[in-house]
Design a protein around this motif. Structure first.
Motif, PDB file in Angstrom:
ATOM      1  N   LEU A   1       0.861  -1.183   0.000  1.00 50.34           N
ATOM      2  CA  LEU A   1       0.000   0.000   0.000  1.00 50.34           C
ATOM      3  C   LEU A   1       0.895   1.230   0.000  1.00 50.34           C
ATOM      4  CD1 LEU A   1      -2.737   1.467   0.250  1.00 50.34           C
ATOM      5  CD2 LEU A   1      -2.520   1.252   2.746  1.00 50.34           C
ATOM      6  N   ILE A   2       0.721   2.088  -1.000  1.00 52.53           N
ATOM      7  CA  ILE A   2       1.487   3.336  -1.099  1.00 52.53           C
ATOM      8  C   ILE A   2       0.534   4.495  -0.822  1.00 52.53           C
ATOM      9  CG2 ILE A   2       2.802   4.853  -2.624  1.00 52.53           C
ATOM     10  CD1 ILE A   2       3.679   2.353  -4.152  1.00 52.53           C
ATOM     11  N   ALA A   3       0.812   5.266   0.237  1.00 46.32           N
ATOM     12  CA  ALA A   3      -0.052   6.387   0.616  1.00 46.32           C
ATOM     13  C   ALA A   3       0.726   7.689   0.501  1.00 46.32           C
ATOM     14  CB  ALA A   3      -0.573   6.200   2.043  1.00 46.32           C
TER      15      ALA A   3
ATOM     16  N   GLN B   1       1.780  -6.573  -5.842  1.00 47.01           N
ATOM     17  CA  GLN B   1       0.490  -5.989  -6.162  1.00 47.01           C
ATOM     18  C   GLN B   1       0.376  -4.675  -5.386  1.00 47.01           C
ATOM     19  OE1 GLN B   1      -2.634  -8.773  -5.268  1.00 47.01           O
ATOM     20  NE2 GLN B   1      -1.605 -10.475  -6.294  1.00 47.01           N
ATOM     21  N   ILE B   2       0.094  -3.591  -6.098  1.00 40.82           N
ATOM     22  CA  ILE B   2       0.135  -2.255  -5.497  1.00 40.82           C
ATOM     23  C   ILE B   2      -1.263  -1.681  -5.323  1.00 40.82           C
ATOM     24  CG2 ILE B   2       1.164   0.039  -5.623  1.00 40.82           C
ATOM     25  CD1 ILE B   2       3.186  -2.293  -5.585  1.00 40.82           C
TER      26      ILE B   2
ATOM     27  N   LEU C   1       3.433  -4.696   3.136  1.00 44.96           N
ATOM     28  CA  LEU C   1       4.225  -3.500   3.413  1.00 44.96           C
ATOM     29  C   LEU C   1       3.373  -2.276   3.125  1.00 44.96           C
ATOM     30  CD1 LEU C   1       6.926  -2.034   4.040  1.00 44.96           C
ATOM     31  CD2 LEU C   1       7.490  -2.229   1.606  1.00 44.96           C
ATOM     32  N   VAL C   2       3.420  -1.315   4.048  1.00 47.41           N
ATOM     33  CA  VAL C   2       2.724  -0.035   3.866  1.00 47.41           C
ATOM     34  C   VAL C   2       3.771   1.073   3.827  1.00 47.41           C
ATOM     35  CG1 VAL C   2       1.108   1.634   4.872  1.00 47.41           C
ATOM     36  CG2 VAL C   2       0.629  -0.827   5.041  1.00 47.41           C
ATOM     37  N   LEU C   3       3.711   1.923   2.803  1.00 50.71           N
ATOM     38  CA  LEU C   3       4.593   3.090   2.691  1.00 50.71           C
ATOM     39  C   LEU C   3       3.773   4.347   2.904  1.00 50.71           C
ATOM     40  CD1 LEU C   3       6.718   2.152  -0.474  1.00 50.71           C
ATOM     41  CD2 LEU C   3       7.317   1.815   1.928  1.00 50.71           C
ATOM     42  N   LEU C   4       4.112   5.125   3.917  1.00 51.05           N
ATOM     43  CA  LEU C   4       3.360   6.329   4.267  1.00 51.05           C
ATOM     44  C   LEU C   4       4.196   7.574   4.023  1.00 51.05           C
ATOM     45  CD1 LEU C   4       1.913   5.305   7.770  1.00 51.05           C
ATOM     46  CD2 LEU C   4       0.695   5.246   5.584  1.00 51.05           C
ATOM     47  N   ASP C   5       3.608   8.556   3.341  1.00 51.84           N
ATOM     48  CA  ASP C   5       4.257   9.859   3.187  1.00 51.84           C
ATOM     49  C   ASP C   5       4.142  10.624   4.494  1.00 51.84           C
ATOM     50  OD1 ASP C   5       5.295  12.276   2.265  1.00 51.84           O
ATOM     51  OD2 ASP C   5       3.352  12.937   1.503  1.00 51.84           O
TER      52      ASP C   5
ATOM     53  N   ARG D   1       5.945  -3.067 -11.882  1.00 51.02           N
ATOM     54  CA  ARG D   1       6.718  -3.834 -12.856  1.00 51.02           C
ATOM     55  C   ARG D   1       7.271  -5.124 -12.249  1.00 51.02           C
ATOM     56  NH1 ARG D   1      10.495   1.086 -15.170  1.00 51.02           N
ATOM     57  NH2 ARG D   1       8.818   2.453 -15.919  1.00 51.02           N
ATOM     58  N   GLU D   2       7.374  -5.143 -10.927  1.00 45.86           N
ATOM     59  CA  GLU D   2       7.850  -6.351 -10.266  1.00 45.86           C
ATOM     60  C   GLU D   2       6.725  -7.390 -10.302  1.00 45.86           C
ATOM     61  OE1 GLU D   2      11.119  -6.658  -8.837  1.00 45.86           O
ATOM     62  OE2 GLU D   2      11.243  -4.895 -10.156  1.00 45.86           O
TER      63      GLU D   2
END
Length: 205
Positions: A4-6, A27-28, A49-53, A22-23
């Motif tokens: 998850l990209i936030a 799954q995004i 994995l979660v990526l938070l701004d 592309r990987e």
């Protein structure tokens, strides 16, 4: 693996999503605020994995990180930022973040970092974490204002009335009113509201 990209910047969010998509085994999913990210974690999570701004709406410093960590069932949550300091990165890691990603990170390094965190490791770029902190430059308006004027401006920036500022600084209300008038003249502001706005933009109050 589900990520998850936030991030509230669509360009950044879309670029990261497109690149990591592309990987073949990734799954995004995406979100544009902490509120939306929380909804995605609660509805579709936990994510691997979660990526938070760090700067996006709702984060409130590291509180957003803690909230995501508590919801993601022990799976890794990391911070990314284009402006946060090394101290923020350290505090995030101390609070349980799986890593810290500067938005200047190279594309190949991004994939490496994601893989590293998915494997249960902690990622923080050595170059960023060991670089000397840049010295803060004084804003040009700093030289125009006295210490007392900066204190009054700080009160304006917090939305305080003249009476509240006077009580806080142990001044007469009429004195505060004179300082506000002087501030407006020095900052070339039409009124106290614009003076407060200029003070916030300059970061001097």
């Amino acid at each position: 693996m589900r990520l998850l990209i936030a991030d509230d910047h669509a360009l950044v969010r879309d670029a990261l999503s497109a690149f990591l998509s592309r990987e073949p085994d990734l799954q995004i999913a995406a979100a544009e605020s902490l509120t939306e990210a929380v909804g995605r974690i609660e509805g579709d999570g936990p994510f691997d994995l979660v990526l938070l701004d760090y700067e996006m709406p709702g984060m409130d410093g590291l509180e957003g990180l803690g909230r995501a960590l508590s919801l993601n069932a022990g799976k890794p949550v990391a911070l990314m930022s284009g402006a946060a300091s090394r101290q923020v990165a350290r505090d995030a890691l101390d609070a349980g973040a799986a890593g810290f990603l500067p938005k200047t990170i190279a594309a190949a390094s991004l994939v490496h970092a994601v893989r590293f965190m998915l494997a249960g490791e902690i990622y923080a770029p050595v170059a960023f974490m060991t670089a000397p902190e840049p010295e803060a430059e004084a804003h040009p308006l700093e030289d125009k204002l006295s210490e007392r004027e900066r204190q009054v401006l700080g009160g304006l920036c917090r939305g305080l009335s003249n009476k509240e500022i006077a009580r806080e600084l142990a001044l007469q209300e009429v004195t505060v009113k004179l300082h506000v008038k002087t501030l407006c003249r020095k900052l070339d502001a039409r009124n106290r509201t614009q003076a407060a706005m200029l003070g916030r933009e300059a970061g001097i109050a």
